[in-house]
Design an enzyme around this catalytic site. Structure first.
Site, PDB file in Angstrom:
ATOM      1  N   GLU A 147      -8.185  -0.493  -1.553  1.00 54.71           N
ATOM      2  CA  GLU A 147      -8.416  -0.713  -3.614  1.00 54.71           C
ATOM      3  C   GLU A 147      -6.602  -1.550  -3.753  1.00 54.71           C
ATOM      4  O   GLU A 147      -5.925  -0.772  -3.368  1.00 54.71           O
ATOM      5  CB  GLU A 147      -8.718   0.533  -4.057  1.00 54.71           C
TER       6      GLU A 147
ATOM      7  N   GLU B  78     -11.063   8.678  -4.140  1.00 55.48           N
ATOM      8  CA  GLU B  78      -9.973   8.628  -4.452  1.00 55.48           C
ATOM      9  C   GLU B  78     -10.015  10.428  -4.913  1.00 55.48           C
ATOM     10  O   GLU B  78     -10.519  10.734  -5.889  1.00 55.48           O
ATOM     11  CB  GLU B  78      -9.971   8.478  -5.465  1.00 55.48           C
TER      12      GLU B  78
END
Ligand code: BG6
Length: 475
Positions: A373, A181
């Site tokens: 995710e 991320e």
């Protein structure tokens, strides 16, 4: 039963070293940024880099120090994942297990041995490891001595570490992610990039300089991975979820576009090999001046093989949004969307948003996607016999896997799916254990009490069926 998932689609789950391993001072591991982030009232300020925490205190609880003790229990955990039929398992390497200080010239052999055993254990069950090099942790010494990613020197430390990983785990690991991320650097700068701010500083300047260094490091790592083994597949990783305009007012549409660009900036560079045109104006207007070196433009041309991303929630923006009227799903501030339900933590539940996000990304990058995710953070209450009936989790995952199937049917190549926190672990945002994502329950509470025993939830059996049918049986 027909499936929309291609043969060989990878099914599995994801965790990260910093939220699962614990053993924070064992095997020669050095303290990492995450080990300074306490549970409780100061957590957010530390994560945002507003409160300097360069060492730990005796009067606070640090969830990462023991986490779920994956370091000692990984054999049991991998066996449970194999029982579900996983063909991929995503985890990260704790940088400070291999380089305890970060600036050593040679790695810590005990750290290498641990990960070699872990990845071999996966291979034993024909589970493909998917490995993130940097997932919200870095050696604390690099923060104290060099200012973490503020410093260009950190690029050298990171590439040395990356090279060590590609060499040491060659033949065991093929799928790599450089930074988890990466856009979270803007929203949670200490956990994202080890940044802490001084009062006189412009945080935007510091963040974008650090971002430049991470992007150069990511491109160099990609190049090194390909040189060491052309079979290596390297991906970037976005905290995904499109911004919807709050209304069709043109100013709201523009606000949503700008918000998306802010996050996609990183992936634009990693997947397309150059800064997007709009950054020139943005930097000028915000007074940001990035120091670069000749040759940086060429380095950035080493783009990734695939684009990975997390998706939990969609987001919403308006021209008038401000801190007072937003909530933060996955630390990215958003307006509350009246059209979607939200989780107990206020994260909007929007399966169609996944299909929208994937179509936007494939239109933009034309590279295979990997959903690494996705999941529902929820409280689980074991019944009198200790069983967990997590139908809410099953229903969230079912709807998102359906949306993923639609995206595949839209023509998007997708490598695989790893749901987040396949085994309960520490929440990155809140530090809670009670915000659970797993198919496997871990007996531990928010204060670190519990036996750490593992137990299969109802969703365990459901996901096993999903995998066995290659996504055809979602009931
Ligand atoms: C992503 C991270 O932000 O979301 C994970 O990559 C994190 O590390 C996950 O755990 C879920 O967020 P949270 O705050 O519920 O743990």
């Amino acid at each position: 039963m027909e499936t929309k998932f291609p043969a060989g689609f990878l099914w599995g789950g994801a965790i990260a070293a910093n939220q699962a391993e614990g053993a924070w001072r064992e095997g020669g591991k050095g303290p990492a940024t995450v080990d300074m982030i306490p549970h409780g009232k100061d957590r957010l300020a530390v994560k945002l880099g507003q409160q300097k925490r360069f060492s730990w205190r005796d009067d606070e609880f640090y969830p990462s120090h023991e986490a779920i003790d994956f370091y000692h229990r990984y054999k049991e955990d991998i066996a449970l994942m194999a029982e579900m039929g996983f063909t991929v398992f995503r985890t990260s390497i704790a940088w400070s297990r291999l380089y305890p200080q970060g600036d050593e010239l040679t790695p810590n052999e005990a750290g290498i041995a641990f990960y070699r055993e872990l990845f071999s254990e996966c291979k034993k069950y024909h589970i493909e490891p998917l490995v993130t090099l940097c997932h919200f942790d870095m050696p604390m010494h690099l923060v104290k001595e060099y200012g973490a990613w503020r410093s260009r020197k950190t690029i050298d430390f990171f590439t040395r570490y990356a090279r060590t990983c590609f060499e040491a785990f060659d033949g065991l690991v093929k799928y790599w992610l450089t930074f988890n991320e990466i856009n979270i650097l803007l929203h949670s700068p200490f956990s994202g990039a080890g940044l802490v701010f001084e009062e006189h500083e412009d945080p935007q300047q510091v963040k974008y300089q650090a971002a430049h260094h991470e992007l150069i490091a990511s491109a160099l790592a990609t190049k090194i991975a390909h040189e060491i083994n052309p079979q290596n597949q390297v991906g970037c990783m976005l905290a995904g979820g499109n911004f919807y305009p709050y209304s069709c007012k043109p100013e709201d549409v523009w606000a949503a576009l700008e918000k998306d660009r802010e996050n996609l900036f990183f992936i634009d560079v990693q997947a397309r090999g150059a800064y997007p045109a709009w950054t020139r104006r943005m930097f000028r207007e915000q007074g940001i001046a990035i120091e670069t070196l000749p040759g940086d433009d060429d380095i950035l041309k080493h783009t990734v093989d695939f684009v990975s991303f997390s998706y939990y929630a969609s987001r919403c923006a308006s021209a008038e949004m401000n801190n007072g009227n937003t909530s933060a799903a996955n630390v990215v501030k958003s307006l509350k969307n009246p059209w979607v339900e939200a989780s107990e933590w206020g994260w909007g539940i929007d399966p169609l948003g996944l299909r929208i996000t994937m179509n936007m990304m494939y239109d933009r990058y034309q590279k295979p996607l990997f959903l690494v995710e996705n999941g529902l953070g929820a409280k689980d209450e074991p019944d009198a016999s200790g069983n967990i009936h997590d139908d809410y989790r099953i229903s969230y995952l079912r709807e998102h896997i359906r949306a993923l199937a639609e995206a595949i049917d839209d023509g998007i190549p997708v490598i695989g799916y790893t749901s987040w926190g396949c085994i309960d672990l520490v929440s990155a945002s809140t530090g809670e254990m009670s915000k659970r994502y797993g198919f496997i329950y871990v007996d531990r509470d928010d204060q670190g009490k519990g036996t750490l025993a593992r137990r299969r939830k109802k969703s365990f059996w459901w996901y096993k069926k999903v995998i066995a049918s290659n996504g055809a049986d979602l009931d």
